[in-house]
Design a protein around this motif. Sequence first.
Motif, PDB file in Angstrom:
ATOM      1  N   ASN A  57       7.723  10.466   9.299  1.00 10.78           N
ATOM      2  CA  ASN A  57       6.617   9.982  10.113  1.00 10.78           C
ATOM      3  C   ASN A  57       5.422   9.692   9.227  1.00 10.78           C
ATOM      4  OD1 ASN A  57       8.124  10.432  12.519  1.00 10.78           O
ATOM      5  ND2 ASN A  57       7.486  12.581  12.520  1.00 10.78           N
ATOM      6  N   ASN A  58       4.832   8.505   9.404  1.00 10.98           N
ATOM      7  CA  ASN A  58       3.638   8.145   8.657  1.00 10.98           C
ATOM      8  C   ASN A  58       2.442   8.848   9.282  1.00 10.98           C
ATOM      9  OD1 ASN A  58       1.630   6.953   7.164  1.00 10.98           O
ATOM     10  ND2 ASN A  58       2.402   4.863   7.408  1.00 10.98           N
ATOM     11  N   LEU A  59       1.745   9.659   8.476  1.00 12.01           N
ATOM     12  CA  LEU A  59       0.649  10.455   9.008  1.00 12.01           C
ATOM     13  C   LEU A  59      -0.634   9.663   9.185  1.00 12.01           C
ATOM     14  CD1 LEU A  59       1.188  13.752   6.964  1.00 12.01           C
ATOM     15  CD2 LEU A  59       1.982  13.193   9.273  1.00 12.01           C
ATOM     16  N   ASN A  60      -0.803   8.578   8.472  1.00 16.78           N
ATOM     17  CA  ASN A  60      -2.002   7.741   8.632  1.00 16.78           C
ATOM     18  C   ASN A  60      -1.597   6.275   8.675  1.00 16.78           C
ATOM     19  OD1 ASN A  60      -1.141   7.917   5.998  1.00 16.78           O
ATOM     20  ND2 ASN A  60      -3.195   7.877   5.103  1.00 16.78           N
ATOM     21  N   PRO A  61      -0.951   5.846   9.781  1.00 18.27           N
ATOM     22  CA  PRO A  61      -0.513   4.448   9.879  1.00 18.27           C
ATOM     23  C   PRO A  61      -1.706   3.508  10.040  1.00 18.27           C
ATOM     24  CG  PRO A  61      -0.171   5.577  11.960  1.00 18.27           C
ATOM     25  CD  PRO A  61      -0.621   6.617  10.995  1.00 18.27           C
ATOM     26  N   PRO A  62      -1.509   2.232   9.775  1.00 16.38           N
ATOM     27  CA  PRO A  62      -2.599   1.272   9.953  1.00 16.38           C
ATOM     28  C   PRO A  62      -3.042   1.215  11.410  1.00 16.38           C
ATOM     29  CG  PRO A  62      -0.787   0.317   8.696  1.00 16.38           C
ATOM     30  CD  PRO A  62      -0.290   1.604   9.241  1.00 16.38           C
ATOM     31  N   PRO A  63      -4.335   1.001  11.654  1.00 15.80           N
ATOM     32  CA  PRO A  63      -4.811   0.922  13.049  1.00 15.80           C
ATOM     33  C   PRO A  63      -4.281  -0.332  13.740  1.00 15.80           C
ATOM     34  CG  PRO A  63      -6.560   0.371  11.515  1.00 15.80           C
ATOM     35  CD  PRO A  63      -5.420   0.844  10.672  1.00 15.80           C
ATOM     36  N   VAL A  64      -4.045  -0.224  15.044  1.00 13.99           N
ATOM     37  CA  VAL A  64      -3.556  -1.342  15.852  1.00 13.99           C
ATOM     38  C   VAL A  64      -4.610  -1.660  16.896  1.00 13.99           C
ATOM     39  CG1 VAL A  64      -1.729  -2.173  17.368  1.00 13.99           C
ATOM     40  CG2 VAL A  64      -1.183  -0.585  15.495  1.00 13.99           C
ATOM     41  N   ALA A  79       0.268   2.723  -0.996  1.00 17.44           N
ATOM     42  CA  ALA A  79       0.282   3.801  -1.984  1.00 17.44           C
ATOM     43  C   ALA A  79      -0.497   5.020  -1.518  1.00 17.44           C
ATOM     44  CB  ALA A  79      -0.288   3.300  -3.310  1.00 17.44           C
ATOM     45  N   ALA A  80      -1.417   4.857  -0.583  1.00 18.92           N
ATOM     46  CA  ALA A  80      -2.236   5.977  -0.117  1.00 18.92           C
ATOM     47  C   ALA A  80      -1.618   6.699   1.077  1.00 18.92           C
ATOM     48  CB  ALA A  80      -3.629   5.484   0.249  1.00 18.92           C
ATOM     49  N   ASP A  81      -0.521   6.201   1.614  1.00 18.93           N
ATOM     50  CA  ASP A  81       0.082   6.815   2.798  1.00 18.93           C
ATOM     51  C   ASP A  81       0.678   8.171   2.468  1.00 18.93           C
ATOM     52  OD1 ASP A  81      -0.627   4.743   4.428  1.00 18.93           O
ATOM     53  OD2 ASP A  81       1.293   3.703   4.288  1.00 18.93           O
ATOM     54  N   LYS A  82       0.674   9.042   3.471  1.00 17.59           N
ATOM     55  CA  LYS A  82       1.319  10.341   3.401  1.00 17.59           C
ATOM     56  C   LYS A  82       2.260  10.479   4.583  1.00 17.59           C
ATOM     57  CE  LYS A  82      -2.633  12.565   1.140  1.00 17.59           C
ATOM     58  NZ  LYS A  82      -3.623  13.674   1.210  1.00 17.59           N
ATOM     59  N   VAL A  83       3.412  11.060   4.353  1.00 14.14           N
ATOM     60  CA  VAL A  83       4.427  11.164   5.404  1.00 14.14           C
ATOM     61  C   VAL A  83       4.908  12.607   5.505  1.00 14.14           C
ATOM     62  CG1 VAL A  83       5.192   8.786   5.100  1.00 14.14           C
ATOM     63  CG2 VAL A  83       6.342  10.621   3.850  1.00 14.14           C
TER      64      VAL A  83
END
Length: 965
Positions: free
Chosen positions: A296-303, A229-233
């Motif tokens: 494009n996901n601007l803040n994807p989960p860290p890998v 819910a917090a993602d921005k694209v």
Amino acid sequence: MEDEIDECIRNRIEWPQLPIGVKKLLGDSPKEYERYIFEFSIKNQLRYRGNLVRTVRKDERKYYEVLVQGSIQRLMLYPYHLADMIVKGLRITPFIYYVEVVALLIEMEKSYDTMPNFTAADCLRLLGIGRNEYLELIAKARSLRRRGRSKAIRALLPRVPLNIPMLPWWRVELGYVLEEDVKPLCDSEKALIDLLIDRGSQTAGTLDYNVVKTLYRRGLIYLDVPITAADKVSVPPLKGFVMNRIAGDYFETLLYKVFVSVDEHTSVAELAAVLQVDCELVKQAISLYCRLGFANNLNPPPVTPQHPSWKDAVTTHKHQPYRQIAPLTFDPNVDEDALQMEPVLIKDAPSTSKQSSHDICDNATNNSGQRVAVLFDSTLAAYLMMGNLSPDLKSHAVTLFEVGKLCDESLDSLLMELDKVVADPEIEGEARRYLAAAACLRIALRTLRPSLRPLDLLRCEALHALGPAARARLFATKYRLAISTAPLSREARAGAVAGALPHVGPAPPEASTPWMRLYLYHVAGYGPPTLLLTKGTVVRSVPRALLGFARLCVWWWGAEGEGAALPAAAALAAANSALRRAPVLLQAAAVRHQPRLRHLAFPPHAHDGAEAEAQSLWRTHGGLRRLARRLRLARAAGYVALADIGVPDLGCARPPPQVQLVPPRKKKEVCGVAKPLSEVSLSSNDSVDKTTEYAKPVTNRLQSPIESHFAVTPTTESKTSSPANGFTSTEGGKLLCEELDNLNIDDNLIHRSKESICASDDFVAIHSSSNSIEELKKHDPEKSISKESISFSDDLVPIHSSSTSVENLKFDSKKKEDNKITSQLNDLLSPAEESISMFTQLSDKLTEITEGDSGVDTAHNFSDEETCKPEKWTILDLQFGIPLFDEALCERVCQSIVDRIAKPDILEKIKEDNEFIRSDVLKFVSQCQYYPGEDMGIVKRGTLVPLPRKNLVFENGRITEWNGK
């Protein structure tokens, strides 16, 4: 009806809790409600668990089988949100699903355009089948035998999916793996299978990329694109999008709503709040965008830690938009039979589905700076696409059309492409029209952005799909000003889109209908002769108001763009054909040749050079001044279209404040009608009474000046075979003037000055064909006769003589002769709205009006009380917004918006002006629908613009009901 039931099903309301009204809609039948629940769940691809369908169907596996088959039949997107049940339970991967979709279309020999847009884009991504490849497959399938044709068609399709892009933050999920599937795997592949079985889903970036790719193409694993819910694209210019058709299902509708609403500064939770949609549905839509490469996901989960093999991984979509896709081939070094996987039926398989965890919808901080919305319609996007100007520009055009939005962050790349296209000298022919739109868009963006940034391009039709409430919430939270391009199509309805925002553009919904033109003519008192005809009217001959015009414009209700200027005979045929289906606007276009057009930008301001002459029309043209005052053009932006139709526009001295339709009266009740002058014998020796008495019997034989001027055959039965009113030559006009000069008129009128005549509302000058204009001398105001002291039956029209000046007129001093003279003039001179038209014979001086001259010099002041004077340029149309057809005009309007309109103190006044124009146009439409005193119905304002109830005609600066002649 169905909407209420669907809402109850979506809210999981069972039969006992249903509202009474909904139960009545279902006929008080629980079985009918169960049928609705099942069909709704299949159509909207709802999960079995957690929804009402589990109370209707007890077999979960059977439900998903029906859901998949129903989705294939409807050509819907693969239900990625149900992949945990469909892949693990039915062994149907997205690749197998789309093979069935394409095979179904080929078997039915359907067109490629039958496939909806997003389904076609996903097919292209996984199967590599685009339009050209599909046509090739259709040709091969037609050569197959009927027996075993279905299996043979599937043999023509790819056996393994393409090497699709994967991103490290995606999740790898285990499919349903049989023991036979594991035997041909290598040790690393088996190890990954074991890891997924033991520890569940894994982040793709932490695994060996080559192993993940191989297992995916074998169909043993599937990929999940997690969105919180917090993602921005962000949505870059589309590539790989297929423009076919819109299916209209619920999820596709949501996809387009999210498209036009999402931006880099809005989180998924905020977007769901704006759209008033479940947050899970919005996350599914954003996930699909990222999967297809449209966002494009601007803040994807860290890998962490990332596997070294991902350095050479395919992580971006290398689309070849609008070009031929690579042929249906696969690496020959790979064993296709080993990779191919067929769906199998699983019996008593334990459920491995996972309930998706609910993310906490935290409200992210919104971008503090509100934006400026530039509203355009589908025509602009179509011009940029149809022009075939460049592939990269076409990509932006597809984005403008399909997404319906291009954010400020993407405008730099658009401007780079526009710069390349505008500088291309090889573009010729019809493409120049599309190039003009591109050049104007470039100028508008480069002029507006430096001062009004951030600035977004928004398509009106896409915003309408949001609905009024969602659109109002979106604009209230993101935008501070709306600016429209011009002209806009009928479906755009930019005023409704802008809502409560300050809007530089068309305010009323009637702006793109014939009502707006009639309103402009009514306010200005100038405009070409125009008829608005109701549906079902039959025009058997050229109307009197349009006689003498070789070309007429036909504009039927609902048509886009300008009406075509056709020859008179062809125009009548086209009008009668269109009148069977809708109302028609029939308008004078030109006497002989095509009309000359001219465009003036507003707000009016001083210019140097050539533009100064054009801007001077705002000061000298009476109609333009009235429009500027009534529509508050000093704080608006747009342009006025003027036309030279081959004859000066006489206009109206002072247009009536409102339209008053007069009910038709019987013939014997008609008064104040001009008498045919050819039937009246005038001389200086004839008395006024005798002349008036002689003229009465022939009143009904009056012919309009336009008929007399252009008549080549008798219009009435006559022994001399000449036009009925006898006004056919210069000599006849001179004779009339001489007779009028010899009349004995009271000396008290000799000092009536030209200024006092001009100030009267009832005087409209008619100029003889070969007569010069003699100025009247000023007089003592105390000796002038007021308008109230003379009883006029209608507007009195003074006729100027060439042989004798007004100063030589002799009047009898007796007061009792006043009424006789007034009666005599009423008998001889026709009322302005009855007989004066564009084709009243003018003096030679008027025919020599040069370009830029707004009329004859009549020594007038610029007040509302001025007399009407002929104008070479008549008002054709007025549009609010940025013009996209003329570069110089576009730049002037945009600069005016930046310098004079986009100011905080002006924006609030713009809202008031728009409200005034909306109400004023609606009031005007109501006045044109009913007679005075008639019970006026409620005219709905909005998407439904009222159709005309009566045939109307605009002539001599006034709107009246057309009598059919």
